[in-house]
Scaffold this active site. Structure first.
Site, PDB file in Angstrom:
ATOM      1  N   CYS A 184      37.799 -28.426  -0.799  1.00 14.73           N
ATOM      2  CA  CYS A 184      37.212 -27.362  -0.551  1.00 14.73           C
ATOM      3  C   CYS A 184      37.592 -27.563   0.893  1.00 14.73           C
ATOM      4  O   CYS A 184      38.476 -28.341   1.391  1.00 14.73           O
ATOM      5  CB  CYS A 184      36.027 -28.274  -0.299  1.00 14.73           C
ATOM      6  N   GLU A 185      37.455 -25.703   1.077  1.00 16.93           N
ATOM      7  CA  GLU A 185      37.827 -25.538   2.376  1.00 16.93           C
ATOM      8  C   GLU A 185      37.118 -25.388   3.599  1.00 16.93           C
ATOM      9  O   GLU A 185      37.698 -25.681   4.583  1.00 16.93           O
ATOM     10  CB  GLU A 185      37.932 -23.961   2.134  1.00 16.93           C
ATOM     11  N   HIS A 186      36.254 -26.288   3.052  1.00 15.77           N
ATOM     12  CA  HIS A 186      35.898 -26.396   4.509  1.00 15.77           C
ATOM     13  C   HIS A 186      35.845 -27.282   5.534  1.00 15.77           C
ATOM     14  O   HIS A 186      36.007 -27.940   6.460  1.00 15.77           O
ATOM     15  CB  HIS A 186      33.468 -26.615   4.385  1.00 15.77           C
ATOM     16  N   HIS A 187      36.065 -28.978   4.191  1.00 15.18           N
ATOM     17  CA  HIS A 187      36.964 -30.095   4.981  1.00 15.18           C
ATOM     18  C   HIS A 187      37.890 -31.127   4.552  1.00 15.18           C
ATOM     19  O   HIS A 187      38.401 -31.727   4.797  1.00 15.18           O
ATOM     20  CB  HIS A 187      35.555 -31.189   4.660  1.00 15.18           C
ATOM     21  N   GLN A 240      32.978 -23.767  -4.257  1.00 13.52           N
ATOM     22  CA  GLN A 240      32.557 -23.311  -5.882  1.00 13.52           C
ATOM     23  C   GLN A 240      32.439 -22.084  -5.843  1.00 13.52           C
ATOM     24  O   GLN A 240      32.138 -22.088  -7.363  1.00 13.52           O
ATOM     25  CB  GLN A 240      31.622 -24.864  -6.259  1.00 13.52           C
ATOM     26  N   HIS A 284      31.298 -33.002  -5.726  1.00 14.63           N
ATOM     27  CA  HIS A 284      31.881 -32.828  -3.741  1.00 14.63           C
ATOM     28  C   HIS A 284      32.251 -33.952  -3.311  1.00 14.63           C
ATOM     29  O   HIS A 284      31.085 -34.522  -2.422  1.00 14.63           O
ATOM     30  CB  HIS A 284      31.179 -31.977  -3.412  1.00 14.63           C
ATOM     31  N   CYS A 339      32.614 -33.892  -0.303  1.00 15.92           N
ATOM     32  CA  CYS A 339      32.374 -33.837   0.518  1.00 15.92           C
ATOM     33  C   CYS A 339      30.178 -34.278   0.740  1.00 15.92           C
ATOM     34  O   CYS A 339      29.933 -33.794   1.787  1.00 15.92           O
ATOM     35  CB  CYS A 339      32.054 -32.706   1.204  1.00 15.92           C
TER      36      CYS A 339
END
Length: 202
Positions: free
Chosen positions: A85-88, A126, A154, A156
Site C-alpha cells: 500500500c502506497e499510503h503506509h 487496491q 490490508h 494498514c
C-alpha cells in the site's frame, strides 16, 4: 529502472536511527541489506510493461475445422497476489478473479497472472490496481468485455488503527460489455459460489 539497493539500505539505516534504534547491534546489522533486497522484489514492477505478457495471442476462430465463433467468457479465479500500500508502505495480499469476453484472439491463461504480478509489484492502492489490470487486458486483447474482482486483506487495516483482523476489501473493475451489472451477474455468481478462505495479511 531497477531498485537502488545501496540507497535503500542507507535510508533504512537512517530510519532505524530515527526510531531510536542502534543499526549496528547484532540483530539489526544486516537489516538494511535485507530490506533493500525485499524492496527490490516488492517493487520490481515499477517501469515494467504490464501488457508484455499478453503479446502472444492464439486464434480461436482459425484452426482445425470446424471454425468457431467466440462467445462465452474466459475466467481465471483465485490468482494470488501481494502488493504494498502506497499510503503506509504496508503489505496487502489477496486473490484476483479475472474474466474477459474474447474477440478473435485469446491469450494463454498463464499470461494473466503475470499481468497481475507486474502491476502489483509497485506502490499501489487496491482500487487502482484493479482498474490497471482491467485496462491492460482490455487494451492488449481484442476483448469485448473485461471483469476484474480483487479481494484482499490490508495490513494498514488489520495491524493498525482499529485492527480489524478479519476485514477484507473487495473491488470490481469492468470494461466493455461487462461494464453493465446485469451482463456480469453470471460471472460474479461463479466467483461468489467458489470463494476461497479470506486472505490474511502477514
Amino acid at each position: 529502472m531497477a531498485v537502488d539497493r545501496e540507497r535503500v539500505g542507507a535510508l533504512v539505516r537512517e530510519l532505524l536511527e530515527a526510531i531510536g534504534e542502534d543499526p549496528d547491534r547484532p540483530g539489526l546489522r544486516q537489516t538494511p541489506e535485507r530490506v533493500a533486497d525485499a524492496y527490490a522484489e516488492f517493487f520490481a514492477g515499477v517501469g515494467q510493461d504490464a501488457a508484455a505478457p499478453l503479446a502472444r495471442t492464439i486464434s480461436v476462430s482459425r484452426g482445425p475445422a470446424p471454425e468457431t465463433v467466440p462467445s462465452g467468457a474466459v475466467m481465471l479465479r483465485d490468482v494470488a497476489f501481494r502488493s504494498v500500500c502506497e499510503h503506509h508502505l504496508l503489505p496487502f495480499r489477496g486473490v484476483a478473479h479475472l474474466a474477459y469476453l474474447p474477440g478473435e484472439q485469446v491469450v494463454g491463461l498463464g499470461a494473466l497472472p503475470k499481468v497481475v504480478d507486474v502491476l502489483a509489484a509497485r506502490p499501489q492502492v487496491q482500487e487502482r490496481l484493479g482498474e490497471q489490470i482491467a485496462d491492460t487486458i482490455a487494451g492488449a486483447l481484442d476483448a469485448r468485455g473485461v471483469l476484474v474482482v480483487l479481494e484482499a486483506s490490508h495490513a494498514c487495516v488489520t495491524m493498525r488503527g482499529g485492527q480489524q483482523k478479519d476485514a477484507t476489501a473487495v473491488t470490481i473493475a469492468a470494461r466493455g460489455d461487462l461494464a453493465e451489472p446485469a451482463a456480469r451477474a453470471e460471472l460474479l455468481a461463479l466467483i461468489v459460489g467458489r470463494r476461497p478462505e479470506s486472505p490474511s495479511a502477514e
